[in-house]
Design an enzyme around this catalytic site. Structure first.
Site, PDB file in Angstrom:
ATOM      1  N   ARG A 234       8.853  -0.203  -4.834  1.00  0.00           N
ATOM      2  CA  ARG A 234       8.624  -1.366  -3.976  1.00  0.00           C
ATOM      3  C   ARG A 234       9.914  -1.695  -3.245  1.00  0.00           C
ATOM      4  O   ARG A 234      10.996  -1.679  -3.821  1.00  0.00           O
ATOM      5  CB  ARG A 234       8.157  -2.578  -4.798  1.00  0.00           C
ATOM      6  CG  ARG A 234       6.707  -2.514  -5.252  1.00  0.00           C
ATOM      7  CD  ARG A 234       5.751  -2.616  -4.067  1.00  0.00           C
ATOM      8  NE  ARG A 234       4.344  -2.623  -4.465  1.00  0.00           N
ATOM      9  CZ  ARG A 234       3.585  -1.544  -4.534  1.00  0.00           C
ATOM     10  NH1 ARG A 234       4.116  -0.361  -4.244  1.00  0.00           N
ATOM     11  NH2 ARG A 234       2.305  -1.627  -4.868  1.00  0.00           N
ATOM     12  N   ASP A 258      10.925   5.449   0.427  1.00  0.00           N
ATOM     13  CA  ASP A 258       9.547   5.532   0.882  1.00  0.00           C
ATOM     14  C   ASP A 258       8.976   4.136   1.047  1.00  0.00           C
ATOM     15  O   ASP A 258       7.829   3.976   1.465  1.00  0.00           O
ATOM     16  CB  ASP A 258       8.700   6.329  -0.132  1.00  0.00           C
ATOM     17  CG  ASP A 258       7.293   6.594   0.385  1.00  0.00           C
ATOM     18  OD1 ASP A 258       7.159   7.040   1.540  1.00  0.00           O
ATOM     19  OD2 ASP A 258       6.332   6.344  -0.371  1.00  0.00           O
ATOM     20  N   GLU A 263       8.589  -3.950   5.089  1.00  0.00           N
ATOM     21  CA  GLU A 263       7.750  -2.888   5.643  1.00  0.00           C
ATOM     22  C   GLU A 263       6.430  -3.376   6.214  1.00  0.00           C
ATOM     23  O   GLU A 263       5.801  -2.678   7.021  1.00  0.00           O
ATOM     24  CB  GLU A 263       7.473  -1.817   4.585  1.00  0.00           C
ATOM     25  CG  GLU A 263       6.554  -2.266   3.465  1.00  0.00           C
ATOM     26  CD  GLU A 263       6.246  -1.132   2.495  1.00  0.00           C
ATOM     27  OE1 GLU A 263       5.055  -0.841   2.314  1.00  0.00           O
ATOM     28  OE2 GLU A 263       7.183  -0.547   1.926  1.00  0.00           O
ATOM     29  N   HIS A 295       5.993   4.942   3.289  1.00  0.00           N
ATOM     30  CA  HIS A 295       5.128   4.613   2.154  1.00  0.00           C
ATOM     31  C   HIS A 295       3.999   5.636   2.034  1.00  0.00           C
ATOM     32  O   HIS A 295       2.811   5.296   1.970  1.00  0.00           O
ATOM     33  CB  HIS A 295       4.538   3.205   2.308  1.00  0.00           C
ATOM     34  CG  HIS A 295       4.194   2.564   1.000  1.00  0.00           C
ATOM     35  ND1 HIS A 295       4.476   1.256   0.710  1.00  0.00           N
ATOM     36  CD2 HIS A 295       3.603   3.059  -0.126  1.00  0.00           C
ATOM     37  CE1 HIS A 295       4.067   0.964  -0.515  1.00  0.00           C
ATOM     38  NE2 HIS A 295       3.527   2.057  -1.045  1.00  0.00           N
TER      39      HIS A 295
END
Length: 331
Positions: A234, A258, A263, A295
């Protein structure tokens, strides 16, 4: 059963509809995220289905309750976007997908690490331009390096197995150590010890009030010089401004992400023709030793099938009172 699916992409539609075939679950897909401006779309539905960047705060949950929505289904494992106290008070059950091919995220973790270390992204672009020089592409052997794994749930365990296959030494931190790993002589240490002794640190823990900005100025200062940090968990686990400062001083030798703490304004959208307004994210992209993906750690055929299956089971089992305990999000 009528279900409003938010943040829906074509792959969500494909896998969910395939699993729902022959059942009484009827999906309606909305590509928008769920928030206070879009919650009205849920009126007339029995349940909502959401993803990582949908907002289920007290205001949204209260509105869902007025629409008689009593089930908020998540097609992800994390639930930091849900205000659980409000959900409990309103009597809204929150379900999730606790495990979906942990190997998918674990493998992506190592894909990022290998790309970052061996400069695969740079080499790819050079070769396309007929540039076959090796200057600036030197990496290091993973064999013999110490990898610190923070969080030893299903994904953390999968990462540990890969680390061992590469011949890495592994240090672990988790407030709830796994007895199986301990029996396999996997070493659990205090967090400060992990920071101090790890060449590579990989994050695999949930985002909570306790783990918010787990990677910050203070924890970075404890790390080895030129340590490599990987985050496929996260975004909020990492204080982005602190990590940028560490990249500038070369305290951090490499960063692979990622996920990103802001985001929700960027990921899962095509912004290739837009001006990105997030100056912090744009600064991250300027570093030659930073690799970022949007992600996609979960994004394999096996994981998407498992997500769809578990999501559908949660929706069907909820009215019957047959939910699996691990699938229910509780305080």
């Amino acid at each position: 059963m009528k279900v409003a699916v938010f943040s829906a992409k074509e792959y969500d539609k494909s896998f969910l509809c395939q699993e729902a075939s022959g059942t009484d679950v009827q999906f309606t897909f909305f590509d928008t995220t769920l928030n206070k401006k879009t919650v009205s779309l849920a009126e007339g539905y029995d349940a909502v289905n959401c993803f990582v960047n949908d907002t289920l705060d007290a205001e949204v949950l209260r509105q869902l309750k007025t629409y008689n929505v009593s089930h908020a289904s998540l097609r992800c494992a994390g639930f930091n976007n849900v205000e659980l106290h409000a959900a409990k008070k309103l009597g809204i059950t929150v379900t999730r997908v606790p495990a979906y091919s942990p190997e998918s995220v674990a493998e992506h973790t190592f894909a990022l690490l290998l790309s970052l270390n061996r400069k695969i992204h740079k080499a790819y672009n050079r070769v396309k331009e007929n540039n076959f020089t090796l200057q600036g592409l030197m990496g290091f052997n993973l064999h013999g390096k110490t990898v610190g794994v923070i969080g030893t749930g299903k994904i953390g365990k999968a990462v540990i197995r890969i680390c061992q296959g590469f011949g890495c030494n592994v240090l672990c931190y988790d407030p709830y150590p796994c007895s199986t790993l301990q029996q396999q002589n996997v070493e659990y240490v205090e967090l400060d010890t992990l920071f101090t002794h790890s060449d590579i640190i990989s994050l695999h823990c949930p985002l909570t009030t306790e783990t918010q900005h787990l990677i910050n100025q203070e924890s970075i200062a404890k790390m080895k010089d030129s340590a490599v940090l990987i985050n496929t968990s996260r975004g909020g686990l990492v204080d982005t401004k602190a990590i940028i400062a560490a990249l500038k001083t070369k305290k951090i030798g490499g960063l692979a992400l990622d996920v990103y703490e802001m985001e929700s304004e960027l990921f899962f959208q095509d912004l290739s023709c837009e001006i990105i307004q997030d100056d912090v994210f744009q600064r991250l992209l300027t570093f030659p030793n930073v690799v970022i993906t949007g992600h996609q750690g979960f994004f394999t055929q096996e994981a998407l099938k498992e997500i769809a299956q578990t999501t559908l089971n949660n929706l069907i089992n909820y009215p019957q009172g047959k939910l699996q305990p691990d699938n229910i999000v509780q305080l």
